[in-house]
Design a protein around this motif. Sequence first.
Motif, short mmCIF file in Angstrom:
data_model
loop_
_atom_site.label_atom_id
_atom_site.label_comp_id
_atom_site.label_asym_id
_atom_site.label_seq_id
_atom_site.Cartn_x
_atom_site.Cartn_y
_atom_site.Cartn_z
N SER A 117 19.64 4.69 -53.45
CA SER A 117 18.80 5.94 -53.89
C SER A 117 18.11 5.69 -55.26
CB SER A 117 19.86 7.08 -53.97
OG SER A 117 21.08 6.74 -55.03
N LYS A 118 18.60 4.85 -56.22
CA LYS A 118 17.99 4.65 -57.33
C LYS A 118 16.64 3.69 -57.16
CE LYS A 118 18.56 2.25 -61.86
NZ LYS A 118 19.26 1.40 -62.71
N ILE A 119 16.52 2.88 -56.09
CA ILE A 119 15.43 2.04 -55.62
C ILE A 119 14.49 3.19 -55.14
CG2 ILE A 119 14.52 0.25 -54.37
CD1 ILE A 119 17.28 -1.40 -55.03
N ARG A 120 15.18 3.84 -53.97
CA ARG A 120 14.35 4.78 -53.43
C ARG A 120 13.60 5.66 -54.32
NH1 ARG A 120 17.83 9.08 -50.58
NH2 ARG A 120 18.15 9.83 -52.60
N ASN A 121 14.16 6.06 -55.37
CA ASN A 121 13.50 7.25 -56.20
C ASN A 121 12.45 6.49 -57.08
OD1 ASN A 121 15.38 9.21 -55.08
ND2 ASN A 121 16.74 9.10 -56.72
N ALA A 122 12.74 5.28 -57.49
CA ALA A 122 11.96 4.50 -58.27
C ALA A 122 10.49 4.29 -57.42
CB ALA A 122 12.53 3.24 -58.90
N ASP A 123 10.68 3.84 -56.03
CA ASP A 123 9.66 3.67 -55.62
C ASP A 123 8.77 4.76 -55.10
OD1 ASP A 123 10.04 0.96 -55.43
OD2 ASP A 123 10.74 0.74 -53.52
N SER A 124 9.42 6.04 -54.88
CA SER A 124 8.86 7.35 -54.77
C SER A 124 7.63 7.60 -55.94
CB SER A 124 9.69 8.26 -54.44
OG SER A 124 10.40 7.98 -53.36
#
Length: 385
Positions: free
Chosen positions: A260-267
Amino acid sequence: MIKKIFNIILILLITISILPISVYADEPFEIDGKSALLMDFKSGKVIYEKNSNEKLEPASITKIMVLILASEALEKGKIKLEDSVLISENAASMGGSQVYLEAGGSNTVEELFKAICLRSANDAAVAMGEHISGSEEAFLKDMNKKAKELKMKDTKFKNLTGLPDPDHLSSAYDIALMGRELLKHEIVHKWLSMWTTSIKVGKDRDVIQDLVNTNKLIRFYPGANGIKTGFTQDAGYCLAASATKDETTFISVILGSKSSKIRNADSKKLLDYGFSNYESIAINKKGDVIDKISIEKGKKEEAKIIVKNDINLLAKKDSKEKFKKEIKILDTIKAPIIKGQKIGEIVIKSEDEILEKEDLIINKNIEKANVITMFTKLLENLVAE
């Protein structure tokens, strides 16, 4: 000889250092997810994509379609926010993310909206579908029908929740189309952008469920206003996000991220790229009056020409590109006219390239004049002379 070898090595090093710039010139950053996309909300233009048509499990992002159909039903008056929804055994039995609705209990449509938007509740999604269409199966059919209407060519829904199913698939591009459609329904914005709230559940409505939005960008990214998270072991971490700054709104989609951390950062990375480099330009609003036109043999002699839909362009912020607007209207317009009838179009160009087209329509019904009406008009003209 040594000098010659040195020169060859130097040339190779320079070539190697240049190649990545050339190869990745259109991709200014790396995205971890299996698939990604950035779309301008108003124009629908895609400005970044990675495997955007790859069919993947969308997890709870599926519920965007549930929210679309629920919003439509609400706007058409088929359901109301205060409607009491009886919770079925089927809805209450849904696993995964839920608000623990109890079979035989009841909740309002508005409470179900909140549960879907914030908690991503599977039980609330099924209860909503059953309330609107009569059964989960009927609502699922409506979901797939709507997907076809939106030209979501890579999508097949097998359930309302996004729970694992190898045949339940979508793509980043289709999800952006779906997200764009949902954002057109202003009624749902207040729940999509809500950070926390609570609802009561149970037969006696004696249990309070505190809801916190699973989309952390709502709190931590300026201008964030939607849309939907998703996660299963098979799908990975997914997020369809939206944000607005000034008059520009972008939709980003990440599928199959590792955390979720990477997902949010990429968003955030996608949205930052959009806002830093592009801006939305409004050319015309839906319903703008372009001109008036004479109607041959009509009970009314003239009518207004209006723009059928909003016309928006996405432009690079540092661009000096100039846009030209051409208005094309039919030479003769004869009655009868049906409200909304196309009688021309607006064409937006940059030099010789067509950027956008939109229909021009008549704003009202105009009946054909009968003999008495035509004779009356003739007399009026004679008297006026």
